[in-house]
Motif scaffolding. Sequence first.
Motif, PDB file in Angstrom:
ATOM      1  N   PHE A  91      37.002   9.464 -49.175  1.00 10.89           N
ATOM      2  CA  PHE A  91      35.984   8.818 -49.795  1.00 10.89           C
ATOM      3  C   PHE A  91      35.445   7.663 -48.634  1.00 10.89           C
ATOM      4  O   PHE A  91      35.162   6.527 -49.127  1.00 10.89           O
ATOM      5  N   SER A  92      35.412   7.838 -47.376  1.00 10.39           N
ATOM      6  CA  SER A  92      35.207   7.061 -46.125  1.00 10.39           C
ATOM      7  C   SER A  92      33.991   6.452 -46.645  1.00 10.39           C
ATOM      8  O   SER A  92      33.499   5.406 -46.334  1.00 10.39           O
ATOM      9  N   TRP A  93      32.746   7.329 -46.816  1.00  9.01           N
ATOM     10  CA  TRP A  93      31.553   7.135 -47.028  1.00  9.01           C
ATOM     11  C   TRP A  93      31.402   5.872 -48.184  1.00  9.01           C
ATOM     12  O   TRP A  93      30.687   4.920 -48.020  1.00  9.01           O
ATOM     13  N   GLU A 129      18.929  -1.419 -54.381  1.00  6.55           N
ATOM     14  CA  GLU A 129      19.018  -0.345 -55.414  1.00  6.55           C
ATOM     15  C   GLU A 129      18.972   1.140 -54.890  1.00  6.55           C
ATOM     16  O   GLU A 129      19.500   2.081 -55.547  1.00  6.55           O
ATOM     17  N   ALA A 130      18.349   1.162 -53.729  1.00  4.32           N
ATOM     18  CA  ALA A 130      18.592   2.665 -53.212  1.00  4.32           C
ATOM     19  C   ALA A 130      20.046   3.211 -52.976  1.00  4.32           C
ATOM     20  O   ALA A 130      20.514   4.335 -53.162  1.00  4.32           O
ATOM     21  N   LEU A 131      20.723   2.375 -52.124  1.00  6.96           N
ATOM     22  CA  LEU A 131      21.943   2.525 -51.909  1.00  6.96           C
ATOM     23  C   LEU A 131      22.896   2.436 -52.878  1.00  6.96           C
ATOM     24  O   LEU A 131      23.930   3.346 -53.066  1.00  6.96           O
ATOM     25  N   GLN A 132      22.507   1.726 -53.935  1.00  6.32           N
ATOM     26  CA  GLN A 132      23.560   1.829 -55.280  1.00  6.32           C
ATOM     27  C   GLN A 132      23.205   2.970 -55.992  1.00  6.32           C
ATOM     28  O   GLN A 132      24.230   3.409 -56.557  1.00  6.32           O
ATOM     29  N   THR A 133      22.082   3.605 -56.151  1.00  6.22           N
ATOM     30  CA  THR A 133      21.637   4.604 -56.825  1.00  6.22           C
ATOM     31  C   THR A 133      22.602   5.978 -55.933  1.00  6.22           C
ATOM     32  O   THR A 133      23.201   6.927 -56.590  1.00  6.22           O
ATOM     33  N   ARG A 139      29.611   9.523 -56.609  1.00  8.25           N
ATOM     34  CA  ARG A 139      31.097   8.878 -57.388  1.00  8.25           C
ATOM     35  C   ARG A 139      31.757   7.900 -56.817  1.00  8.25           C
ATOM     36  O   ARG A 139      32.719   7.723 -56.776  1.00  8.25           O
ATOM     37  N   GLY A 140      30.841   6.911 -56.457  1.00 10.45           N
ATOM     38  CA  GLY A 140      31.171   5.607 -55.858  1.00 10.45           C
ATOM     39  C   GLY A 140      31.934   4.812 -57.050  1.00 10.45           C
ATOM     40  O   GLY A 140      33.007   3.988 -56.679  1.00 10.45           O
ATOM     41  N   TYR A 141      31.589   4.814 -58.202  1.00  7.22           N
ATOM     42  CA  TYR A 141      32.078   3.928 -59.216  1.00  7.22           C
ATOM     43  C   TYR A 141      33.186   4.716 -59.765  1.00  7.22           C
ATOM     44  O   TYR A 141      33.715   3.942 -60.847  1.00  7.22           O
ATOM     45  N   THR A 142      33.535   5.984 -59.628  1.00  9.67           N
ATOM     46  CA  THR A 142      34.565   6.484 -60.249  1.00  9.67           C
ATOM     47  C   THR A 142      35.569   6.955 -59.166  1.00  9.67           C
ATOM     48  O   THR A 142      37.017   7.443 -59.673  1.00  9.67           O
TER      49      THR A 142
END
Length: 663
Positions: A91-93, A129-133, A139-142
């Motif tokens: 998950f380096s990205w 907001e674009a990067l957050q989406t 799967r950034g939050y999980t």
Amino acid sequence: MSVISVSKLNKYFATEPVLLDVSFHINEKDRIGVVGANGAGKSTLIKLLTGELEADSGDIFRAKDISVGYLKQRDHFPSGGTVEEEMKKIFSWQTKAEEELARMYEAIEKLHESGAPDARLGDLLERYEALQTQFRDRRGYTYKSEIRGILNSLAFSEDFLDKPVGLLSGGERTRLALAALLLQAPDLLLLDEPTNHLDIGTLKWLEDYLSQYKGTLVIISHDRYFLDRTVKRIFEIENHRLTVYEGNYSQYKEKKQLIYEEKLRHYENEMAEIKRQEDMIRRFKEHNTEHLVKRAQSREKRLAMIERPEKPVMLSERLKINFSEKLQSGNDVLYAEGLSMSFTDKAGRRQLFSGVDLDIKRGDRVCLVGPNGIGKTTLLRLILGELKADSGYMRLGQNVMTGYYDQEQKSLDPANTVLEELHSTYFKYDVTDLRSILGSFLFKGDDVFKQVADLAGGEKARLALLKLMMSGANFLILDEPTNHLDIAAKEIFEDALLSFPGTLLIVSHDRYLLQRIPTAIYELGKDGITVFHGGYDYYSEKRSSIGSGKAYLNEMVRVTEGAVKSAEELRAEAEKSLSKEARAAARLREKQLASEQRRREKLKAAAEEKIASLEDEIAGLEAELCLPEVFADQEKTRRLAARLEEAKKELEGAYEDWMQFEE
């Protein structure tokens, strides 16, 4: 949609063929199991699909933009990183995006506090907001919870997170590689022996996980239960060819058996027909009439053009395993009371198990089960005297000779050749005798000069089993002995264990072996051993009643009882699908055919009886004409000669009548 399509693929190693004229396709969401003997070319096929190897000829078409994950039997983790670091590389990205989001948030706050123009703040907010989406969709939050969940499910506790990968055992590294692949969730998942080093509970978890997997699966495995629960097509590699069977492993075995029986029937019918034709030719020639001789010559020409069929075989080669004991042990083989064992790591002293009691008698076949990390291999090493228990008492009985099979084959010297490895232990044997013994374990020709380091997993397993077989030990201690053995070898090995007169203590997660071999299953836990007197079915039933893993174990019982359908059941199911009228018409047609067949057989039998009667009469007339008293009576001679000529014509006519039932 086709994910991979293969056409007329050929692969050679030097001049030796591995795969010949292989063609197949893999569709999206396919569940495919690849089976075949060790060395058949299963791993080679997977490497060709990944592009790691190139085919000598043929075509492989892969769908565009398809992501591929490949679990090898041996992983290639660098030894520097920790378990957690290796997982986070996947998950380096996400980790970089996480840092970027934090920086952008901080910049937004500063701009807001400084009263910067709305245009600058709005532009930054839009990019944030674009990067957050994107971060959420990828799967950034999980991902952190996914890492912990997968690692925990594959028996990696919190204690493992900071452990360097270089300090992991071979089995732990394989499980870590599997965890990494599952976290990547590729479109096409290629797994080479994923069940090695997994305990029964972890196996069940993996089966459930793969049943919900959204991508395409191709699995090489010798685990019969696992294949039944995870795949819906079987690719069998045998004699360098690939055959596709629809269904799971049990259905494949049934279809293969039916095909074998049909081929055997065809072979026997063909050989019976050839023998009948040869018989007919011989009999025609014996009577030496012009008409029958011509018929014999015509049939000989036709027979010469027929290609003689090869007898079908289920296995071209079989291992020859026979465990025997040089000396019978006393009735008491192993007694232990209150054994406990712990070890020290960064977190301090950690208890593996305590309160372990053992009482194993001569002839017992004990299988030891329990979750990975509970200390099963450690307990075996305590019994062998390689480790000393923290507390407790243990003794081996009189005349007990132990033989140990190590699942990682660490006792084999990688620098030796196969022949040297055997000769170094059994130096009193003549080299010729050792080569003959190695041949019975499928090490033939130049195979005996291979270095141990270059052997495949199955070959190392066979060599270690051979050394154990030659030891003559009366107490065999086996740690995961069926890992790396193909299915045919497993069945032969299990037969050898059943006929062994000595005592067995086996650590295994192979559910077929656990059903066939043990007189008792010992489950090792932190607080000691629970004894189940019986095989896997009994263990699963009783274990579920204790309340741990009830649904899983009941499912295993269901699979065990219902995995294989008989030919009669399949025929009954097929009959149900026919309409009432169709079944009635089919039965009437069968009766008519049977009646016609009986009529023809009756007429044929009558013709054969007439032929036999005439042949006997002709033989009697010819013998009578040779008698001196008959030869002297001209009238009688003329009468007998006339009857002989008449009988020969009748015989020729009888053959004509008989042949209408043959041609």
